[in-house]
Motif scaffolding. Structure first.
Motif, PDB file in Angstrom:
ATOM      1  N   ILE A   1      96.053  10.544 143.656  1.00 55.70           N
ATOM      2  CA  ILE A   1      97.427  11.159 144.371  1.00 55.70           C
ATOM      3  C   ILE A   1      97.961  10.854 145.647  1.00 55.70           C
ATOM      4  O   ILE A   1      96.915   9.836 146.083  1.00 55.70           O
ATOM      5  N   ASN A   2      99.074  11.120 146.076  1.00 58.34           N
ATOM      6  CA  ASN A   2      99.560  10.342 147.187  1.00 58.34           C
ATOM      7  C   ASN A   2      99.372  11.411 148.380  1.00 58.34           C
ATOM      8  O   ASN A   2      99.810  12.519 148.457  1.00 58.34           O
ATOM      9  N   LEU A   3      98.837  10.723 149.088  1.00 59.69           N
ATOM     10  CA  LEU A   3      98.094  10.706 150.683  1.00 59.69           C
ATOM     11  C   LEU A   3      98.435   9.676 151.269  1.00 59.69           C
ATOM     12  O   LEU A   3      97.435   9.333 152.067  1.00 59.69           O
ATOM     13  N   LYS A   4      99.248  10.032 151.783  1.00 57.22           N
ATOM     14  CA  LYS A   4      99.825   8.837 152.335  1.00 57.22           C
ATOM     15  C   LYS A   4      99.752   9.136 154.067  1.00 57.22           C
ATOM     16  O   LYS A   4      99.116   7.989 154.379  1.00 57.22           O
ATOM     17  N   ASN A   5      99.550   9.598 154.597  1.00 55.26           N
ATOM     18  CA  ASN A   5      99.616  10.111 156.022  1.00 55.26           C
ATOM     19  C   ASN A   5      97.591   9.662 156.315  1.00 55.26           C
ATOM     20  O   ASN A   5      96.461   9.208 157.218  1.00 55.26           O
ATOM     21  N   THR A   6      96.825  10.564 154.835  1.00 56.02           N
ATOM     22  CA  THR A   6      95.217  10.337 154.970  1.00 56.02           C
ATOM     23  C   THR A   6      95.436   8.840 155.011  1.00 56.02           C
ATOM     24  O   THR A   6      93.834   7.943 155.263  1.00 56.02           O
ATOM     25  N   ASP A   7      95.714   8.164 153.532  1.00 57.29           N
ATOM     26  CA  ASP A   7      95.505   6.872 153.860  1.00 57.29           C
ATOM     27  C   ASP A   7      95.509   5.612 155.245  1.00 57.29           C
ATOM     28  O   ASP A   7      95.589   4.592 155.065  1.00 57.29           O
ATOM     29  N   TYR A   8      96.765   6.317 155.768  1.00 54.98           N
ATOM     30  CA  TYR A   8      96.863   5.338 157.135  1.00 54.98           C
ATOM     31  C   TYR A   8      95.696   5.910 157.635  1.00 54.98           C
ATOM     32  O   TYR A   8      95.506   4.567 158.497  1.00 54.98           O
ATOM     33  N   ILE A   9      95.851   6.933 157.881  1.00 51.50           N
ATOM     34  CA  ILE A   9      94.044   7.070 159.125  1.00 51.50           C
ATOM     35  C   ILE A   9      92.915   6.067 157.881  1.00 51.50           C
ATOM     36  O   ILE A   9      92.277   5.641 159.305  1.00 51.50           O
ATOM     37  N   HIS A  10      92.755   6.716 156.705  1.00 53.62           N
ATOM     38  CA  HIS A  10      91.920   5.625 156.816  1.00 53.62           C
ATOM     39  C   HIS A  10      91.634   4.216 157.132  1.00 53.62           C
ATOM     40  O   HIS A  10      90.686   3.603 157.122  1.00 53.62           O
ATOM     41  N   LYS A  11      93.209   3.516 156.594  1.00 56.76           N
ATOM     42  CA  LYS A  11      92.895   2.107 157.533  1.00 56.76           C
ATOM     43  C   LYS A  11      93.335   1.452 158.826  1.00 56.76           C
ATOM     44  O   LYS A  11      92.645   1.221 159.538  1.00 56.76           O
ATOM     45  N   TYR A  12      94.100   2.360 158.924  1.00 54.07           N
ATOM     46  CA  TYR A  12      94.221   1.960 160.916  1.00 54.07           C
ATOM     47  C   TYR A  12      94.201   3.180 161.737  1.00 54.07           C
ATOM     48  O   TYR A  12      94.511   3.152 163.300  1.00 54.07           O
ATOM     49  N   GLY A  13      93.088   4.556 161.647  1.00 55.65           N
ATOM     50  CA  GLY A  13      92.696   5.102 162.478  1.00 55.65           C
ATOM     51  C   GLY A  13      91.740   5.306 162.648  1.00 55.65           C
ATOM     52  O   GLY A  13      91.008   5.430 162.463  1.00 55.65           O
ATOM     53  N   TYR A  14      91.255   5.124 164.595  1.00 55.71           N
ATOM     54  CA  TYR A  14      89.981   5.513 165.148  1.00 55.71           C
ATOM     55  C   TYR A  14      89.456   6.827 165.658  1.00 55.71           C
ATOM     56  O   TYR A  14      90.418   7.453 165.941  1.00 55.71           O
TER      57      TYR A  14
END
Length: 398
Positions: free
Chosen positions: A361-374
């Motif tokens: 499932i394409n969740l571009k922003n969610t994945d960005y936060i998952h990897k680079y969001g704190y």
């Protein structure tokens, strides 16, 4: 190049927001040798919370997760035997939102989030609505408002219910009206580190009498005697004449009640909530204004904010530099959580991987936060001078 500071900062993720005044109130209450199981103080807290929030009814439970679960179970009963089997569910949230959907035999349909407020994107929600959609379960993350007119009007037109998760956003507003008052029901958490606390605890709020009635009974084993309405009790009494009216279980409910002690603490904490929200918002705006926008995402939607924690999103998406970022925070004893709410993308968690079975499932922003969001801690007694030092450290990282 990283600036060398004279000493380590030591900034924990959370601060104990139970103060001396709270402890004294609890001690005074206990000295009266009161009944401690749910009673008059729970009812008083529910009424005061409803007045503060702006709803007719509230139900105090033992956690925000219980509030999530009861709300979705009540939704299922409220809808009756219809064929609606899907709920639009946030991928960036605490896992209890998703679990509540799954355990009540609904299929979660995930939508990507917006970076500016961390809530599900209204355009993504619209794309995934269909005849099977029972509700949209919208999380207001970290104090940001996730609503807008288009979404509210669209759901109303389609006759799809809105459920609001406001567990970490007490007091967030949309158009000067508190989040948690726009849908069929809303959920709040009073966990140790949230805007206010009852140690553990949660609240369900609604303006719907029938929905409120269902939640009251579901909170306590599904017992009909827990209904606040005589007509409900009489209905089941007449229908099941062979049963003791004190022990009619209309549904397979659970014990998710809280106690008088938790309610007494909640009543006292509620007195300080508005003041503490102002302090949290002051801190957050100061933090954002002092953060280097070339290194970190800072374009958050601040209207209606009731900040829970400081979000820190890296503009540089290099894993090595991310790992270096984490090392520097650890070296300065700045506690953090990567992934933000619930640890990031829930679809990457083992419990959902088993269900998805490799489906992408394409969740571009969610994945960005998952990897680079704190996020890092914000609390009312945090000094601006300390926030400035935190920003200096963050801005020094290359």
């Amino acid at each position: 190049m990283i600036k060398k500071l004279s000493k380590k900062l030591n900034h924990p993720l959370m601060s104990n927001n139970i103060d001396k005044d709270d402890r004294n109130v609890l001690i005074s209450f206990l000295k009266k040798n009161p009944r401690l199981t749910a009673s008059s103080k729970v009812l008083e807290f529910e009424k005061k919370w409803s007045k503060w929030l702006g709803t007719k009814y509230s139900i105090f439970v033992n956690s925000g997760s219980s509030a999530n679960f009861i709300t979705i179970r009540a939704l299922k009963l409220y809808l009756g035997n219809n064929k609606k089997s899907e709920i639009i569910t946030p991928p960036l949230t605490w896992n209890s939102d998703v679990v509540s959907v799954l355990e009540n035999s609904y299929k979660p349909i995930f939508c990507d989030v917006r970076l500016s407020n961390l809530a599900m994107d209204k355009n993504e929600i619209k794309k995934k609505l269909n005849k099977k959609t029972a509700a949209v379960f919208l999380s207001h993350i970290q104090g940001f408002n996730g609503l807008d007119d288009q979404l509210i009007k669209f759901l109303k037109k389609k006759k799809i219910y809105l459920i609001e998760d406001v567990c970490e956003s007490h007091g967030a507003k949309y158009k000067n009206k508190k989040c948690g008052t726009f849908g069929l029901a809303s959920n709040f958490s009073f966990y140790y580190a949230h805007h206010m606390t009852t140690i553990e605890g949660g609240m369900i709020s609604t303006n719907n009498k029938k929905f409120y009635d269902l939640c009251c009974m579901l909170r306590a084993h599904g017992l009909v005697r827990e209904s606040k309405f005589k007509e409900t009790r009489n209905f089941y009494k007449k229908k099941y004449k062979d049963l003791n009216e004190e022990f009619i279980f209309f549904e397979n409910g659970f014990n998710m009640r809280s106690t008088e002690i938790n309610a007494v603490l909640g009543i006292n904490q509620l007195k300080k909530l508005d003041r503490n929200i102002k302090l949290r918002n002051r801190n957050f705006k100061f933090f954002i204004n002092n953060l280097d926008e070339k290194k970190y995402f800072t374009k958050f939607e601040l209207t209606g904010i009731s900040n829970y924690a400081f979000p820190v999103f890296l503009n540089n998406t290099d894993i090595k530099k991310r790992d270096k970022f984490e090392k520097i925070l650890k070296r300065n004893f700045i506690e953090f959580r990567r992934g933000n709410a619930g640890g990031g993308n829930q679809l990457r968690q083992p419990y959902l991987r088993k269900i998805l079975k490799g489906k992408k499932i394409n969740l571009k922003n969610t994945d960005y936060i998952h990897k680079y969001g704190y996020y890092i801690g914000n609390y009312p007694d945090l000094k601006l001078s300390k926030i400035k030092k935190i920003c200096e450290i963050l801005n020094s990282i290359n």
